[in-house]
Write a protein that holds these residues in place. Structure first.
Motif, PDB file in Angstrom:
ATOM      1  N   THR A  43      -4.756   0.992 -26.134  1.00 41.59           N
ATOM      2  CA  THR A  43      -4.969   1.663 -24.590  1.00 41.59           C
ATOM      3  C   THR A  43      -4.350   2.797 -24.368  1.00 41.59           C
ATOM      4  O   THR A  43      -5.127   3.629 -23.857  1.00 41.59           O
ATOM      5  CB  THR A  43      -4.348   0.578 -23.578  1.00 41.59           C
ATOM      6  N   ALA A  44      -2.892   3.135 -25.053  1.00 41.68           N
ATOM      7  CA  ALA A  44      -2.430   4.168 -24.600  1.00 41.68           C
ATOM      8  C   ALA A  44      -3.324   5.503 -25.471  1.00 41.68           C
ATOM      9  O   ALA A  44      -3.575   6.646 -24.859  1.00 41.68           O
ATOM     10  CB  ALA A  44      -1.218   4.407 -25.304  1.00 41.68           C
ATOM     11  N   LEU A  45      -3.856   5.413 -26.749  1.00 46.35           N
ATOM     12  CA  LEU A  45      -4.754   6.255 -27.362  1.00 46.35           C
ATOM     13  C   LEU A  45      -5.895   6.608 -26.637  1.00 46.35           C
ATOM     14  O   LEU A  45      -6.359   7.718 -26.307  1.00 46.35           O
ATOM     15  CB  LEU A  45      -4.868   5.829 -28.731  1.00 46.35           C
ATOM     16  N   VAL A  46      -6.678   5.715 -26.116  1.00 45.88           N
ATOM     17  CA  VAL A  46      -7.834   5.675 -25.534  1.00 45.88           C
ATOM     18  C   VAL A  46      -7.550   6.655 -24.239  1.00 45.88           C
ATOM     19  O   VAL A  46      -8.171   7.406 -23.749  1.00 45.88           O
ATOM     20  CB  VAL A  46      -8.733   4.442 -25.047  1.00 45.88           C
ATOM     21  N   ALA A  47      -6.543   6.336 -23.480  1.00 42.22           N
ATOM     22  CA  ALA A  47      -6.307   6.752 -22.053  1.00 42.22           C
ATOM     23  C   ALA A  47      -5.903   8.136 -22.348  1.00 42.22           C
ATOM     24  O   ALA A  47      -6.365   9.102 -21.624  1.00 42.22           O
ATOM     25  CB  ALA A  47      -5.121   6.130 -21.435  1.00 42.22           C
ATOM     26  N   GLU A  48      -5.168   8.618 -23.473  1.00 39.98           N
ATOM     27  CA  GLU A  48      -4.756  10.125 -23.816  1.00 39.98           C
ATOM     28  C   GLU A  48      -6.415  10.895 -24.127  1.00 39.98           C
ATOM     29  O   GLU A  48      -6.399  11.766 -23.750  1.00 39.98           O
ATOM     30  CB  GLU A  48      -4.088   9.997 -24.756  1.00 39.98           C
ATOM     31  N   ARG A  49      -7.508  10.191 -24.556  1.00 36.89           N
ATOM     32  CA  ARG A  49      -8.555  10.868 -25.001  1.00 36.89           C
ATOM     33  C   ARG A  49      -9.668  10.873 -24.051  1.00 36.89           C
ATOM     34  O   ARG A  49     -10.603  11.491 -24.208  1.00 36.89           O
ATOM     35  CB  ARG A  49      -9.022  10.233 -26.355  1.00 36.89           C
ATOM     36  N   VAL A  50      -9.493  10.227 -23.118  1.00 37.94           N
ATOM     37  CA  VAL A  50     -10.453  10.235 -21.774  1.00 37.94           C
ATOM     38  C   VAL A  50     -10.398  11.721 -21.120  1.00 37.94           C
ATOM     39  O   VAL A  50      -9.363  11.913 -20.837  1.00 37.94           O
ATOM     40  CB  VAL A  50     -10.282   9.032 -20.767  1.00 37.94           C
TER      41      VAL A  50
END
Length: 274
Positions: free
Chosen positions: A71-78
């Motif tokens: 989740t952290a990686l996805v949130a960072e790349r949005v």
């Protein structure tokens, strides 16, 4: 966990534009949405936000090729839209090609969708027209609601005939998909095409103003130019997802064809991790 909407169909049917319009409708009450496009043949980040410079670290390819997707990686790349801070997007960056990253894997795509779904109220999956691209069938399988958009002509009819055999497995829920006629024009034989396709649940009429928004990097400004048929199709999707709620249009939909109710001013201090 958010609701997952998958949009697929033949090339040139207006899928990506529909995704943008749908995102604005679904976030009019300050809900949050992420549009995900994993078609490396047409990088979408520079289409959605042509004034912003992106590098490889912003690309969805960077996420899909990571050793672990969380989740952290996805949130960072949005990438959050400046004018519409309740909408985030994920796609490929300018200059990237289908060979920029390793081949897409089912497990990675599935994990990306599931992790993104933990962040927002709605996930909108803007699919490639090629069902052999792993992202499209994975997105259809993962969806709570699948929408196929077909041009109401022989291209749309034959696209559906060519791809239907690839989606016969029960996990794709093919018979439950909504079907919209995209880029519909007055000269199209809508009734005849509806008969050949099976049924049409709605129309997404072509308008030169909508096309202009698409070609000028203003895709998220097109909703104001959608006529009553297009808005009715959006309303149908909204009703399928949230049966008890009426559709509210954002307060910036000031095109001649549409009318909107007043909504609160959108805040600018938005964070998808909240």
């Amino acid at each position: 966990m958010s609701q997952i909407i998958t949009v697929w169909g033949n090339p040139g049917s207006g899928k990506s534009m529909f995704c943008c319009n749908l995102a604005k409708v679904l976030t009019a009450g300050k809900e949050k949405a992420i549009i995900i496009n994993a078609d490396s043949s047409t990088p979408m980040l520079p289409v959605w936000m042509p004034d912003r410079l992106f590098d490889a670290s912003d690309s969805i390819g960077n996420v899909l090729s990571a050793l672990e997707i969380n989740t952290a990686l996805v949130a960072e790349r949005v990438c959050v839209l400046k004018d519409y801070p309740f909408i985030g997007v994920m796609g490929y960056s300018a200059g990237e090609t289908p060979f920029s990253y390793p081949e897409l894997k089912y497990e990675k795509i599935r994990q990306l969708i599931l992790e993104a779904a933990k962040l927002v109220d709605f996930i909108i999956l803007d699919c490639s027209s090629h069902v052999i691209n792993f992202f499209t069938p994975t997105a259809i399988e993962a969806s709570d609601l699948a929408i196929r958009i077909l041009t109401p002509d022989l291209r749309g009819v034959n696209y559906l005939k060519a791809h239907q055999p690839l989606l016969t497995d029960a996990k794709f829920h093919f018979e439950d998909h909504l079907t919209f006629a995209g880029m519909a024009r007055p000269f199209h034989a809508i009734d005849e095409m509806g008969h050949l396709i099976g049924c049409l649940d709605g129309l997404l009429p072509y308008a030169k103003e909508i096309e202009r928004c698409g070609t000028s990097g203003e895709m998220f400004h097109a909703l104001g130019y959608c006529n009553k048929h297009y808005l009715q199709s959006l309303k149908l999707v909204k009703e399928r997802l949230q049966p008890s709620e009426e559709m509210i249009l954002p307060d910036d939909t000031d095109g001649e064809e549409s009318s909107s109710e007043d909504t609160d001013e959108v805040e600018t201090d938005h964070d998808f991790t909240e």
